[in-house]
Structure formats: C-alpha cells, structure tokens
Scaffold this active site. Sequence first.
Site, PDB file in Angstrom:
ATOM      1  N   ARG A  82       0.851  -1.206   0.000  1.00 52.36           N
ATOM      2  CA  ARG A  82       0.000   0.000   0.000  1.00 52.36           C
ATOM      3  C   ARG A  82       0.877   1.243   0.000  1.00 52.36           C
ATOM      4  O   ARG A  82       1.393   1.659   1.043  1.00 52.36           O
ATOM      5  CB  ARG A  82      -0.908  -0.017   1.232  1.00 52.36           C
ATOM      6  N   ARG A 105       1.208  -6.593  -9.736  1.00 47.52           N
ATOM      7  CA  ARG A 105       1.656  -6.052  -8.439  1.00 47.52           C
ATOM      8  C   ARG A 105       1.742  -7.128  -7.363  1.00 47.52           C
ATOM      9  O   ARG A 105       2.203  -6.853  -6.251  1.00 47.52           O
ATOM     10  CB  ARG A 105       0.755  -4.894  -7.989  1.00 47.52           C
ATOM     11  N   HIS A 174       0.455   3.427 -10.496  1.00 47.36           N
ATOM     12  CA  HIS A 174      -0.550   3.924  -9.528  1.00 47.36           C
ATOM     13  C   HIS A 174       0.193   4.642  -8.381  1.00 47.36           C
ATOM     14  O   HIS A 174       0.204   4.176  -7.244  1.00 47.36           O
ATOM     15  CB  HIS A 174      -1.305   2.682  -9.031  1.00 47.36           C
ATOM     16  N   ASP A 219     -11.930  10.277  -6.699  1.00 45.51           N
ATOM     17  CA  ASP A 219     -11.564   9.076  -7.456  1.00 45.51           C
ATOM     18  C   ASP A 219     -11.992   9.321  -8.903  1.00 45.51           C
ATOM     19  O   ASP A 219     -13.150   9.113  -9.263  1.00 45.51           O
ATOM     20  CB  ASP A 219     -12.266   7.843  -6.848  1.00 45.51           C
ATOM     21  N   GLU A 278      -1.992   8.941 -10.999  1.00 42.32           N
ATOM     22  CA  GLU A 278      -1.623   7.699 -11.666  1.00 42.32           C
ATOM     23  C   GLU A 278      -1.598   7.918 -13.175  1.00 42.32           C
ATOM     24  O   GLU A 278      -2.524   8.507 -13.727  1.00 42.32           O
ATOM     25  CB  GLU A 278      -2.650   6.632 -11.295  1.00 42.32           C
TER      26      GLU A 278
HETATM   27  O1  TA6 Z   1      -6.930   4.236  -8.797  1.00 37.36           O
HETATM   28  C1  TA6 Z   1      -7.919   4.473  -7.876  1.00 37.36           C
HETATM   29  C2  TA6 Z   1      -8.454   3.148  -7.375  1.00 37.36           C
HETATM   30  O2  TA6 Z   1      -8.876   2.357  -8.444  1.00 37.36           O
HETATM   31  C3  TA6 Z   1      -9.579   3.467  -6.368  1.00 37.36           C
HETATM   32  O3  TA6 Z   1     -10.859   3.211  -6.889  1.00 37.36           O
HETATM   33  C4  TA6 Z   1      -9.187   2.711  -5.130  1.00 37.36           C
HETATM   34  O4  TA6 Z   1      -9.930   1.628  -4.838  1.00 37.36           O
HETATM   35  C5  TA6 Z   1      -7.700   2.492  -5.329  1.00 37.36           C
HETATM   36  O5  TA6 Z   1      -7.442   2.431  -6.691  1.00 37.36           O
HETATM   37  C6  TA6 Z   1      -6.995   1.439  -4.541  1.00 37.36           C
HETATM   38  O6  TA6 Z   1      -7.235   0.147  -4.986  1.00 37.36           O
HETATM   39  P1  TA6 Z   1      -6.617  -1.083  -4.208  1.00 37.36           P
HETATM   40  O7  TA6 Z   1      -7.013  -2.298  -4.995  1.00 37.36           O
HETATM   41  O8  TA6 Z   1      -5.118  -0.882  -4.182  1.00 37.36           O
HETATM   42  O9  TA6 Z   1      -7.208  -1.033  -2.827  1.00 37.36           O
END
Ligand code: TA6
Length: 306
Positions: A82, A105, A174, A219, A278
């Site tokens: 994260r 990932r 991301h 978002d 991103e």
């Molecule tokens: O890029 C934004 C996103 O798609 C959000 O909708 C949010 O859920 C985030 O990525 C994180 O996703 P993850 O799967 O890493 O919890």
Amino acid sequence: MLILPSMPSANAIEALRRFEIPGRVSIIEGNGEMPKVEVNAEAGCAEIYLHGAHVTDFHLNDQPPVLFVSQCSRFARHQPIRGGIPVILPWFGSREGEPAHGFARLTDWELHETVALPHGGATLRFSLPETSASAMWPLFTANYVVTVTDKLTLELIITNCSRGQEFAFENCLHTYFHVGNISQVSVTGLKGAAFLDKVESYAHKTETNDAITIAGEIDRVYLDTTSAVEIQDRSLRRKIRIEKSGSNSTVIWNPWVAKAQQMPDFGDDEYQQMLCIESGNVGRNNIVLPPGQSSLLRVTLSSAPL
Ligand code: TA6
C-alpha cells in the site's frame, strides 16, 4: 505454463548479489523478509522491492520522501504493497473473480540488469515472469526499467509475443505521493480533460479548474489526456512534476475519511499525507497490441522548491 517456486528469502538475496554495484546498488532484505534493491544516486536514493517491481521510496538528499507508503502496509506474498508505485497490469480496477488491479503487483518480478550511470545513479531492469496467471493471456513480456538520478524515471514496456492474437490490456503506474497536508495541495495540468467521476457513479464530467483542490473523497479517471501534471504542496513548499509519454489516462485518488477507515492496510488519518496521481491507459484508453508489437509507458517524477 510455468509456475516458479518461491525461493526462501536468504537464498533469493544471495542469488541477487551479482547485481550489486558498490556504492550505487545494494540488495538487502526488506520488510516481510522480501528482497529489496537500494539505489544511491548522488542526488538521492530509491528502493524497489522485487515483489511487484514496486518502488517504495524515492527522495532527494535532505528532502522529505516523494512517495508515500502506509505505516499499515502489508509486505507479504500475494498481497499488494500500500503506497509507493504499484505496477497495474493487465487490468485496472476490479475484474470478476480476479484480484483488483491485475496480477503484476502481486508477482515477484525478476531483476535482469543493473547499470551505473556516468553522472551518478543507476538503471535497473526487471521482467515479469510467466506464471499461471499470465498464462491465461496472450503470450506477452513485460519489462520495467527504473532509472534513479535526481529524477525517477519508470518505463514499462509490453510486447505481444503471441503468434496471431491481439493483446488488449490496461496499464497504470498507480503512484502514491507524499504530501505535507492534503488541504494545502493543488493539482494542475488537467483543465479541459474529460473524466469519469467514480465517486458519483462514473458520471461523465469535464475538468474546469486550473488548479484542483481536494476536500473530500476523490476518485477520477481522466481520459484522453497526455499532459504533464504538477502537485503544488504549500505545506512542504515543494512541487512535484509528473511527466509522461505513452499514456492517455491520468487517475486522481484520495480515499478520505470513511474509505480510509475501511482499508485494513491504511491508517485512518493517512489520507491527509497522500495523493495518488496515476499515469497509464485505462478504460477506453486501453492498449490493443497486434502480434509482435510493443508499447512503452514512460513516467518521470521530479521535485523542486515551490
Ligand atoms: O486508482 C484508484 C483506485 O482504483 C480506487 O478506486 C481505489 O480503490 C484504489 O485504486 C486502490 O485500490 P486497491 O485495490 O489498491 O485497494
């Protein structure tokens, strides 16, 4: 189909030592006993886990980190880290019966090459191994080249190696940026771009602001935009510039209070110190590669005083 056995960490680290460059590149054990590459450039440092080919740190000397990593992040096989720069491939977002944001990932990438640069810094090249997950897709290769100088440059090269199949995929770097205080941040470079507002059921909108400020959950998937984006951070008195090529989409995300509380690998208050910007190709900007063709997504991150 090739399933790679996961090597015990100590052995994996020993095997990687041949890629060390004294004073520039070292291989060490990171969190979760996972192998991590540390790069010392004259101007700053970076670190990259083989798990996900995940950059978890980039900072200039005596400066706060450019990237944010959650204090609650997991560092475990089959779990995403994260923060930092998750490599999203071959799909973005959710997909029925599959892990969110693709398998890249979650996979341990292979390190193939480290090169010292003449003016300090180094370039590293990683590749995604074939696994049971990638075997479900047309045959492709993914190489990831990370260059650390006073900037961080990331190049994701995808090649369709199949004999006769098109390869359609999404990709995205991301990136989680560290900011001093989200309420003192603005984002420029997206005025006029169309976006899907995921917070409002994917409503179609157009950005009207020169400078976007964030005061709640955001978002957004901006489409058909190739522009560089800047984060102005008044609290840290710095700006971060995100230059990109081979990318038609930009995503902005901050979970804010309620979503942060729902995420087990993210601190309740950490939304105040992070912002995801991103760069990639998602949704209708996905890439369709004919057999034998390659695509290159390149992102360069730099920071300077505001
Ligand atoms: O890029 C934004 C996103 O798609 C959000 O909708 C949010 O859920 C985030 O990525 C994180 O996703 P993850 O799967 O890493 O919890």
